[in-house]
Design a protein around this motif. Structure first.
Motif, PDB file in Angstrom:
ATOM      1  N   ARG A 698       0.816  -1.179   0.050  1.00 49.19           N
ATOM      2  CA  ARG A 698       0.008  -0.060   0.089  1.00 49.19           C
ATOM      3  C   ARG A 698       0.780   1.149  -0.143  1.00 49.19           C
ATOM      4  O   ARG A 698       0.407   2.213  -0.396  1.00 49.19           O
ATOM      5  N   LEU A 699       2.052   1.126   0.569  1.00 47.63           N
ATOM      6  CA  LEU A 699       3.009   2.271   0.412  1.00 47.63           C
ATOM      7  C   LEU A 699       3.395   2.675  -1.032  1.00 47.63           C
ATOM      8  O   LEU A 699       3.385   3.744  -1.541  1.00 47.63           O
ATOM      9  N   TRP A 700       3.526   1.708  -1.985  1.00 51.51           N
ATOM     10  CA  TRP A 700       3.536   1.854  -3.359  1.00 51.51           C
ATOM     11  C   TRP A 700       2.655   2.509  -3.823  1.00 51.51           C
ATOM     12  O   TRP A 700       2.465   3.526  -4.691  1.00 51.51           O
ATOM     13  N   ALA A 701       1.196   1.702  -3.667  1.00 49.31           N
ATOM     14  CA  ALA A 701      -0.125   2.188  -4.178  1.00 49.31           C
ATOM     15  C   ALA A 701      -0.595   3.617  -3.847  1.00 49.31           C
ATOM     16  O   ALA A 701      -0.784   4.414  -4.898  1.00 49.31           O
ATOM     17  N   LEU A 702      -0.517   4.046  -2.832  1.00 52.00           N
ATOM     18  CA  LEU A 702      -0.648   5.477  -2.162  1.00 52.00           C
ATOM     19  C   LEU A 702       0.121   6.423  -2.800  1.00 52.00           C
ATOM     20  O   LEU A 702      -0.061   7.549  -2.937  1.00 52.00           O
ATOM     21  N   SER A 703       1.450   6.000  -2.652  1.00 51.72           N
ATOM     22  CA  SER A 703       2.417   7.056  -3.208  1.00 51.72           C
ATOM     23  C   SER A 703       2.232   7.535  -4.778  1.00 51.72           C
ATOM     24  O   SER A 703       2.333   8.443  -5.009  1.00 51.72           O
ATOM     25  N   LEU A 704       1.956   6.308  -5.422  1.00 48.20           N
ATOM     26  CA  LEU A 704       1.681   6.695  -6.906  1.00 48.20           C
ATOM     27  C   LEU A 704       0.399   7.339  -7.051  1.00 48.20           C
ATOM     28  O   LEU A 704       0.198   8.319  -7.945  1.00 48.20           O
ATOM     29  N   ALA A 705      -0.633   6.922  -6.327  1.00 46.75           N
ATOM     30  CA  ALA A 705      -1.919   7.619  -6.419  1.00 46.75           C
ATOM     31  C   ALA A 705      -1.890   9.057  -6.142  1.00 46.75           C
ATOM     32  O   ALA A 705      -2.368   9.841  -6.676  1.00 46.75           O
TER      33      ALA A 705
END
Length: 791
Positions: A698-705
């Motif tokens: 989720r760190l990756w997903a939220l950062s890209l979002a």
């Protein structure tokens, strides 16, 4: 740091209080807030306890204070908070407060009753005066056929009954609510048609409605009629419509005399001003003494409620109380008892106990916000490792990974810095908005989240979605163009070109800090960030979980459970490092091993990790290093072998220990309970290592979002403001920037910030704290006089 790292040592103690000094000793302890009292009379009804009379007296005084408070509010006044905290009153002082408060309440009742009576009398006289004046204008007009008889309306008169006008005419006058006029007039016409003349007119000035207290412009009515039966009907109808009826003399001289008399009576009601003045003086006195009285009585009531929890020793004529007390505060407790007692015969004594003491973790204004995050998951068990000191760093950092942007982080940092600099302002502290108070209580947490977001924003090289060239780019695009076969026609038809690092001289060294700004212009920008942030999330997640497992060592050592170091900690670390620690090794090894020249033949880590569990190899996916397959097989075997050790180690150890000589043999269900608990822990840990590692993505997903939302907001809103360099462009830029600022705050700061906060909270509660933290304790709630909570 000791208290924050682990809860303080708390002991069970007994207080021996002489009856004459018990009140003052409890008062002194309440001022210091050191002890949590236990109820030694749990089966005794509150109405049968020793000091129930004193508690009732305090409640009666609180009722009196409530009445005084209501009178102040009715007068538009609010008592100021108590400037300093007074001590609990002695018995004689309490009697004085009770007598004076009751006396003030009685004076307020009498003055308020007198003022209300005078007001009603004055209102009645003024209404009567207006009725006579308006009626005088009506009755002075000649009445006859064809002559209008009403001031505001036509008279209700049947022309066929004009011969009755020579009879004696009587009058009914009064006032009516304006909403009832139409229905009142209609009912008069139906009940007394032809035998009356009615006139309605609004009163020249509004007056108070005694029922509701509202200011209303009443309607004056004057009804002339003939016949006694008609008069009785009119009066009954007036009563049904709640009309205020006044006497109306028949002759003009009598009416003039009545008007003069009413003027005199109104002038004589000057005592109303004196009553108002006296009432203001009483209210001033109440506003001055009420804040102190209410604090004193609240403390007095709290003391007697604590004394009701004590047991009474008849032989020694003293009160005995049981308390939970921090060990480091025992000397302060004894000092408080010495100051509160007259003869110095009150003392404290520790007693042994098998109960688990409450948890006490002292915090300050900085650490309180982080501790509240941990306590929301569960209060720490007695003296287990507290996650709060580590959350001071890890929580803002994990939040910043998902929220990394220099501009957004700076706005958040400045907002929190403003709250920190003005934290002593009563205007900020005493707000009534619950959302604002939540932000204010977490101001230091928001401050660190903003600061860490600035740092990660520099790492990502993003400021409101735009890259900044702080240092010169390490890429040489000219070198790539010179070594290519691009023609002018090719460049004209291909406005976007992919950066190719596999060209000699194009890469001149690493960028000094963060990501090279050249990537913001590349078409493969998103592919690069996907790979970078996904692997970064996995690495940070496994490190975070491994750190949580290591913190469990401090619990095992502190609670003298050294067998758990071998039977739990060791297999847990082997399982985690053999599988997911090896994954981190593969990520770093591939980064170091392969360069841009041979990146096209670099194997896939994901396929290698899957083949590791299948005990196989893929010919199309080359190994990263020689002997990779045997190493991976050994690691999987070690991980699988650690599972039965983790499952059976602790239960078998407990069973063997209790089977040893000079010990009590355990019952069957005790062993079954231990085994079931360990089985649940093993399944949760082994499956959790897989799911928790995936959860850190989720760190990756939220950062890209967050980055994509920032870019969309810039391209669809702010870019439209740069329509040109003329004056028109400057005018257009103002509303566009305003819309961009509002959307940035509402979406990217508030909504995205809240989303990143909740995900960081979940990662700490579920993925980090469950590796070592039980959270099955309860807080120490010391008896202390709370701040003024008068409503």
């Amino acid at each position: 740091m000791g208290s924050l790292f682990r809860s303080e040592e708390v002991c069970l103690a007994q207080l021996f209080l002489q009856s004459a000094s018990a009140y003052s000793c409890i008062s002194e302890l309440g001022e210091r807030g050191l002890l949590e009292f236990r109820d030694l009379n749990p089966k005794v009804s509150p109405f049968q306890r020793r000091f129930v009379g004193e508690v009732r007296r305090c409640e009666e005084m609180e009722k009196t204070f409530t009445f005084l408070q209501q009178e102040l509010r009715a007068a538009g006044r609010l008592p100021a908070p108590c400037p300093e905290s007074p001590r609990a009153p002695a018995a004689r002082e309490a009697l004085r407060v009770q007598e004076q408060s009751e006396q003030l309440a009685q004076e307020l009742r009498e003055v308020s009753r007198s003022r209300s009576s005078l007001r009603d009398r004055l209102r009645d006289l003024r209404q009567h005066l207006h009725v006579l004046r308006e009626g005088q204008r009506f009755t002075s007009l000649p009445v006859g056929p064809g002559v209008p008889a009403g001031l505001g309306r036509e008279p209700i008169l049947d022309p066929s009954l004009h011969h009755h006008l020579d009879r004696k005419i009587n009058f009914v006058a009064g006032v009516i609510h304006p909403w009832r006029v139409t229905a009142f007039e209609r009912l008069l016409w139906r009940a007394c048609r032809g035998y009356l003349v009615a006139s309605f007119v609004e009163m020249p000035e509004p007056m108070e409605d005694p029922a509701t207290g509202e200011s209303i412009t009443w309607v004056i009515f004057l009804i002339s009629y003939w016949g006694e039966q008609i008069g009785q009907k009119i009066r009954k109808i007036s009563n049904c419509f709640h009309c205020q009826v006044y006497g109306y003399p028949e002759s003009e001289a009598s009416r003039t005399e009545a008007i003069t008399r009413l003027h005199g009576q109104i002038q004589e009601l000057s005592t109303l001003e004196e009553t108002e003045k006296y009432l203001a003086e009483v209210l001033d006195k109440v506003a001055q003494v009420l804040p102190t009285w209410r604090v004193q009585v609240q403390k007095m009531k709290a003391i007697y409620l604590v004394l009701n929890q004590c047991s009474f020793d008849v032989t020694k004529k003293c009160l005995i109380a049981e308390v939970w007390c921090p060990v480091r505060d025992l000397t302060q407790v004894q000092d408080a008892l010495r100051q509160g007692s007259v003869s110095g015969s009150c003392f404290v004594q520790r007693v042994p106990t098998t109960e688990s003491p409450p948890t006490l973790i002292r915090t300050n204004k900085f650490t309180a916000g982080f501790q509240s995050i941990v306590d929301a998951y569960g209060v720490a068990s007695y003296q287990e490792v507290n996650p709060a000191p580590y959350a001071i760093i890890t929580f803002p950092f994990i939040f910043a990974i998902m929220f990394g942007d220099v501009g957004h982080g700076l706005l958040m940092f400045l907002f929190a810095l403003w709250m920190v600099l003005y934290e002593d302002s009563p205007r900020l502290r005493q707000g009534t908005n619950e959302i604002w108070l939540t932000f204010f209580e977490g101001r230091y947490l928001i401050l660190l989240m903003g600061a860490f977001s600035i740092y990660t924003g520099f790492i990502y090289n993003e400021c409101f979605s735009k890259a900044t060239a702080i240092f010169p780019s390490a890429w040489s695009v000219a070198t790539m163009a010179n070594h290519s076969s691009w023609s002018s026609a090719y460049l004209a038809t291909h406005p976007s070109l992919t950066l190719d690092p596999n060209v000699t001289g194009v890469f001149q060294g690493p960028y000094p800090f963060g990501i090279d700004p050249i990537w913001s212009l590349a078409t493969n920008h998103l592919n690069f960030l996907n790979s970078f942030k996904m692997k970064m999330s996995v690495v940070l997640g496994i490190v975070h979980m491994g750190f949580g497992v290591m913190l469990g060592v401090f619990n095992h050592v502190h609670f003298q459970q050294r067998h758990r170091l071998v039977l739990e900690f060791l297999p847990e670390m082997i399982f985690l490092l053999a599988l997911f620690g090896y994954l981190v090794f593969l990520i770093f090894y591939k980064w170091i091993k392969f360069s841009a020249a041979d990146s096209r033949v670099a194997p896939s880590i994901l396929i290698h990790f899957i083949d590791m569990f299948l005990f196989t190899s893929n010919a199309e996916n080359l190994p990263l290093y020689p002997g990779q397959v045997p190493v991976q097989m050994v690691l999987v075997v070690l991980a699988l072998a650690s599972v039965p050790v983790l499952l059976l180690g602790t239960p078998l150890y407990q069973w063997c220990r209790q089977r040893a000589p000079r010990t009590v043999r355990p019952r069957a269900h005790d062993f079954a309970e231990i085994f079931m608990h360990q089985a649940i822990h093993t399944i949760e840990y082994c499956l959790g290592c897989v799911s928790n590692t995936a959860s850190y993505l989720r760190l990756w997903a939220l950062s890209l979002a967050h980055a994509q939302l920032s870019e969309v907001l810039w391209s669809m809103v702010m870019r439209n403001g740069f329509v040109g360099l003329s004056y028109v462009g400057g005018v257009v830029l103002v509303p566009v920037f305003a819309a961009f600022a509002v959307l940035t705050v509402a979406i990217l700061l508030v909504m995205e910030g809240l989303s990143a906060f909740l995900h960081a909270l979940r990662l700490h509660w579920v993925e980090f704290q469950n590796k070592f933290y039980v959270g099955a304790g309860y807080k120490l709630c010391p008896f202390a006089f709370a701040p003024d909570t008068w409503e």
